[in-house]
Design a protein around this motif. Structure first.
Motif, PDB file in Angstrom:
ATOM      1  N   LEU A  90       0.770  -1.202  -0.104  1.00 24.60           N
ATOM      2  CA  LEU A  90       0.062  -0.065   0.062  1.00 24.60           C
ATOM      3  C   LEU A  90       0.807   1.270   0.100  1.00 24.60           C
ATOM      4  CD1 LEU A  90      -2.909   1.020  -0.532  1.00 24.60           C
ATOM      5  CD2 LEU A  90      -3.108   0.965   2.294  1.00 24.60           C
ATOM      6  N   PRO A  91       1.851   1.478   0.997  1.00 24.45           N
ATOM      7  CA  PRO A  91       2.517   2.556   0.898  1.00 24.45           C
ATOM      8  C   PRO A  91       3.088   2.788  -0.461  1.00 24.45           C
ATOM      9  CG  PRO A  91       3.264   1.275   2.544  1.00 24.45           C
ATOM     10  CD  PRO A  91       2.457   0.580   1.893  1.00 24.45           C
ATOM     11  N   HIS A  94       0.676   4.274  -3.058  1.00 17.28           N
ATOM     12  CA  HIS A  94       0.384   5.699  -2.927  1.00 17.28           C
ATOM     13  C   HIS A  94       1.734   6.594  -3.525  1.00 17.28           C
ATOM     14  CE1 HIS A  94      -3.381   5.882  -1.081  1.00 17.28           C
ATOM     15  NE2 HIS A  94      -2.965   5.029  -0.576  1.00 17.28           N
ATOM     16  N   TYR A 116      -8.012  -7.629  -8.675  1.00 15.50           N
ATOM     17  CA  TYR A 116      -7.525  -6.423  -8.207  1.00 15.50           C
ATOM     18  C   TYR A 116      -7.659  -6.073  -6.675  1.00 15.50           C
ATOM     19  CZ  TYR A 116      -7.092  -5.307 -13.209  1.00 15.50           C
ATOM     20  OH  TYR A 116      -6.829  -5.412 -14.421  1.00 15.50           O
ATOM     21  N   LEU A 117      -6.639  -5.961  -5.903  1.00 15.98           N
ATOM     22  CA  LEU A 117      -6.728  -5.807  -4.570  1.00 15.98           C
ATOM     23  C   LEU A 117      -6.671  -4.309  -4.268  1.00 15.98           C
ATOM     24  CD1 LEU A 117      -4.162  -8.191  -2.920  1.00 15.98           C
ATOM     25  CD2 LEU A 117      -6.592  -8.637  -3.714  1.00 15.98           C
ATOM     26  N   CYS A 121      -6.410   5.897  -7.753  1.00 16.39           N
ATOM     27  CA  CYS A 121      -6.758   6.945  -9.019  1.00 16.39           C
ATOM     28  C   CYS A 121      -7.513   8.215  -8.670  1.00 16.39           C
ATOM     29  CB  CYS A 121      -7.702   5.781  -9.801  1.00 16.39           C
ATOM     30  SG  CYS A 121      -8.966   5.494  -8.859  1.00 16.39           S
ATOM     31  N   GLY A 122      -7.591   8.860  -9.763  1.00 20.00           N
ATOM     32  CA  GLY A 122      -8.500  10.079  -9.921  1.00 20.00           C
ATOM     33  C   GLY A 122      -9.496   9.836 -10.784  1.00 20.00           C
ATOM     34  N   ARG A 123      -9.894  10.690 -11.547  1.00 22.40           N
ATOM     35  CA  ARG A 123     -10.980  10.706 -12.316  1.00 22.40           C
ATOM     36  C   ARG A 123     -10.813   9.861 -13.363  1.00 22.40           C
ATOM     37  NH1 ARG A 123     -15.549  13.832 -11.443  1.00 22.40           N
ATOM     38  NH2 ARG A 123     -16.460  13.368 -13.291  1.00 22.40           N
ATOM     39  N   MET A 126     -11.826   6.209 -12.866  1.00 24.16           N
ATOM     40  CA  MET A 126     -13.203   5.674 -13.085  1.00 24.16           C
ATOM     41  C   MET A 126     -13.536   5.257 -14.430  1.00 24.16           C
ATOM     42  SD  MET A 126     -14.911   8.669 -10.965  1.00 24.16           S
ATOM     43  CE  MET A 126     -16.542   7.839 -11.024  1.00 24.16           C
ATOM     44  N   ARG A 131     -11.938  -2.750 -11.423  1.00 25.34           N
ATOM     45  CA  ARG A 131     -12.269  -2.175  -9.878  1.00 25.34           C
ATOM     46  C   ARG A 131     -11.804  -3.313  -8.933  1.00 25.34           C
ATOM     47  NH1 ARG A 131     -15.900  -5.687  -7.968  1.00 25.34           N
ATOM     48  NH2 ARG A 131     -16.941  -7.257  -9.013  1.00 25.34           N
ATOM     49  N   VAL A 132     -11.818  -2.634  -7.861  1.00 25.36           N
ATOM     50  CA  VAL A 132     -11.361  -3.407  -6.486  1.00 25.36           C
ATOM     51  C   VAL A 132     -12.096  -4.647  -6.256  1.00 25.36           C
ATOM     52  CG1 VAL A 132     -10.869  -3.254  -4.038  1.00 25.36           C
ATOM     53  CG2 VAL A 132     -10.084  -1.332  -5.298  1.00 25.36           C
ATOM     54  N   GLY A 133     -11.602  -5.837  -6.285  1.00 29.21           N
ATOM     55  CA  GLY A 133     -12.416  -7.014  -6.203  1.00 29.21           C
ATOM     56  C   GLY A 133     -12.953  -7.573  -7.612  1.00 29.21           C
ATOM     57  N   ARG A 135     -12.404  -8.869 -11.616  1.00 29.54           N
ATOM     58  CA  ARG A 135     -11.047  -9.683 -12.379  1.00 29.54           C
ATOM     59  C   ARG A 135     -11.190  -9.485 -13.812  1.00 29.54           C
ATOM     60  NH1 ARG A 135     -11.042 -15.389 -10.919  1.00 29.54           N
ATOM     61  NH2 ARG A 135     -11.570 -15.693  -8.695  1.00 29.54           N
TER      62      ARG A 135
ATOM     63  N   PHE B  73     -13.974 -11.255  -0.087  1.00 26.90           N
ATOM     64  CA  PHE B  73     -13.430 -10.105  -0.700  1.00 26.90           C
ATOM     65  C   PHE B  73     -14.181  -9.652  -2.161  1.00 26.90           C
ATOM     66  CE2 PHE B  73     -10.064  -8.122  -3.502  1.00 26.90           C
ATOM     67  CZ  PHE B  73     -10.482  -6.608  -3.081  1.00 26.90           C
ATOM     68  N   GLU B  74     -14.248 -10.726  -2.896  1.00 29.46           N
ATOM     69  CA  GLU B  74     -14.585 -10.548  -4.186  1.00 29.46           C
ATOM     70  C   GLU B  74     -16.278 -10.194  -4.326  1.00 29.46           C
ATOM     71  OE1 GLU B  74     -13.538 -12.869  -7.673  1.00 29.46           O
ATOM     72  OE2 GLU B  74     -12.801 -14.173  -6.105  1.00 29.46           O
ATOM     73  N   SER B  77     -16.708  -6.654  -2.345  1.00 32.19           N
ATOM     74  CA  SER B  77     -16.489  -5.746  -3.398  1.00 32.19           C
ATOM     75  C   SER B  77     -17.384  -5.430  -4.362  1.00 32.19           C
ATOM     76  CB  SER B  77     -15.314  -5.751  -4.129  1.00 32.19           C
ATOM     77  OG  SER B  77     -14.148  -6.099  -3.274  1.00 32.19           O
ATOM     78  N   HIS B  94     -15.165  12.059  -6.032  1.00 33.10           N
ATOM     79  CA  HIS B  94     -13.907  12.271  -6.743  1.00 33.10           C
ATOM     80  C   HIS B  94     -13.913  13.802  -7.426  1.00 33.10           C
ATOM     81  CE1 HIS B  94     -11.864   8.579  -7.533  1.00 33.10           C
ATOM     82  NE2 HIS B  94     -13.341   7.984  -7.813  1.00 33.10           N
ATOM     83  N   ARG B 123      -1.683  10.588   0.356  1.00 33.75           N
ATOM     84  CA  ARG B 123      -0.759   9.768   1.622  1.00 33.75           C
ATOM     85  C   ARG B 123      -1.491  10.406   2.924  1.00 33.75           C
ATOM     86  NH1 ARG B 123       3.902   7.262   0.406  1.00 33.75           N
ATOM     87  NH2 ARG B 123       4.533   7.158   2.641  1.00 33.75           N
ATOM     88  N   MET B 126      -3.780   7.696   4.359  1.00 38.79           N
ATOM     89  CA  MET B 126      -3.246   6.541   4.979  1.00 38.79           C
ATOM     90  C   MET B 126      -3.061   6.565   6.427  1.00 38.79           C
ATOM     91  SD  MET B 126      -0.465   5.157   2.232  1.00 38.79           S
ATOM     92  CE  MET B 126      -0.142   3.966   3.263  1.00 38.79           C
TER      93      MET B 126
END
Lengths: 263, 263
Positions: A90-91, A94, A116-117, A121-123, A126, A131-133, A135, B73-74, B77, B94, B123, B126
């Motif tokens: 994670l660090p 970022h 995706y874990l 992101c910014g705009r 989107m 997306r998180v979770g 495939r 998790f899937e 999400s 956003h 950051r 976090m």
């Protein structure tokens, strides 16, 4: 009400719950009739299980529809929050986002897909299909190709056996093409994706780990017309992946073995 | 092996699964012995359920430890991705982050806690105790106070009945203080938090919805020494919350009622 007295083993009850929840993988809201159709469970037994899942907040009811509930979301968030790869990376994700300004992904391999874990992101992010979770087929993404390049041959064989489904006209479509690509990735220590998952989007990924011992991959993504896929862009991605691997390795060494002797 | 022939109803099997998964809410990895201690389930039956949960990927095994798995998790999400409030609010979150540069949260009320559905951050974010899927006592956070200010009295009574646990010396600690604060929030249409959840961190939140019909709240957070809590900072937060509410209302009106007549 013949089913009300039906007795099943504990894991059979669990299997039914899994079957019910799997029915929600994709479409969103479902009615009882749709759930019965998808699962093949008897209507009264499905209804009883659904109501209990609503009480447990694994599902929630909205009028006559059921949808996935907040307890699943809480447990699922906890699963990724407690995930050691996610914690270690994670660090660096970022920092990579701050340095490059691009959308940053962290992904792992699950079967022939990447999951995706994390997504920083910014705009622009989107508009991406990730997306998180979510495939994607591994061979169509930079993170997936980076993972495959450093995985044992048996993993690559599994991807080939599943057939190389193409997401765009640029997706890898044959075994020789995939083998050549994985060789290039090992040579340069980074995977490039020029519109192979989504037209107009490019990515650069690096593996977290070493040959035959890879646990994840990190990528940056952006509009193809703004990204030059070369070693200068690969460098910060490789630095991030190496940092995550170092953090993960030192955490594994520092973890007390005491907890393993409790059971 | 007396338990191997135990028969239970389907929802009892489900309840056991929920009991097992709930044991992982907090600590991370657990051994079989720890799980047996936490759940009170017989060892052999717990072991059989755990192994099935591993097969289903709801849990995963790492040596002799179990931890929450990728399937949870899937699904989790997916639960938030399909959530209508999350869908409606995301573009506004956003935009708010882009305009203010602060960490942006989206939260809903669950009992006496807020649960964070989204966190858009760099950051600084976090270092905050908030995380997607995590909880905080509602009365200690700006999002929670914004939600309570627009909730029915019964919801506020429930928070008071639960006792006003304090997170910092600035947290609200009495019923009169909470009532006065909720009045101020209704007057200005925004909730301020000056170090009430975490010392040195300030937040401004606005409710998504109308009086007695509030579904969520949006906040910006930053270091207290960089944030002036006034109407100028509240304005973009209120704009974002109003935008999310408009998107949600128009989506609800546009949703075909056909799907409700399928069952």
């Amino acid at each position: 009400m013949t089913t009300s007295s039906t007795k099943v083993t504990p894991t059979a009850g669990l299997d039914r719950a899994a079957l019910l929840l799997d029915a929600f993988d994709g479409p969103g809201r479902l009615t009882l009739a749709e759930i019965v159709r998808r699962t093949g469970l008897p209507r009264s037994s499905a209804h009883r299980m659904l109501e209990r899942l609503v009480q447990l907040r694994w599902l929630r009811r909205s009028g006559r529809d059921y949808e996935l509930g907040m307890r699943l979301f809480e447990l699922g968030s906890l699963a990724v929050h407690q995930d050691r790869i996610h914690q270690a990376a994670l660090p660096f994700l970022h920092e990579l986002h701050r340095r490059t300004g691009y959308v940053v992904h962290l992904a792992i391999l699950e079967g022939t897909d990447v999951v995706y874990l994390e997504k920083i992101c910014g705009r622009f992010g989107m508009g991406l299909p990730s997306r998180v979770g979510g495939r994607q087929p591994a061979h169509c993404t930079s993170v997936g190709k980076a993972l495959l390049a450093y995985s044992p041959q048996s993993v690559v064989d599994r991807v080939l056996a599943a057939g190389l489904q193409r997401k765009t006209t640029f997706s890898i479509g044959s075994a020789p093409q995939l083998h050549a690509e994985l060789g290039h990735i090992r040579d340069r220590g980074a995977a490039f994706d020029r519109g192979e998952a989504l037209t107009g989007v490019s990515c650069v990924a690096a593996p977290i780990g070493t040959e035959n011992n890879v646990v994840g991959a990190i990528s940056v993504c952006g509009p193809s017309n703004q990204m030059k896929l070369d070693h200068r862009l690969a460098a910060p991605v490789r630095v991030a992946a190496a940092g995550a691997w170092r953090a993960l390795s030192s955490e594994a060494m520092a973890r007390p073995s005491v907890e393993h002797s409790v059971a």
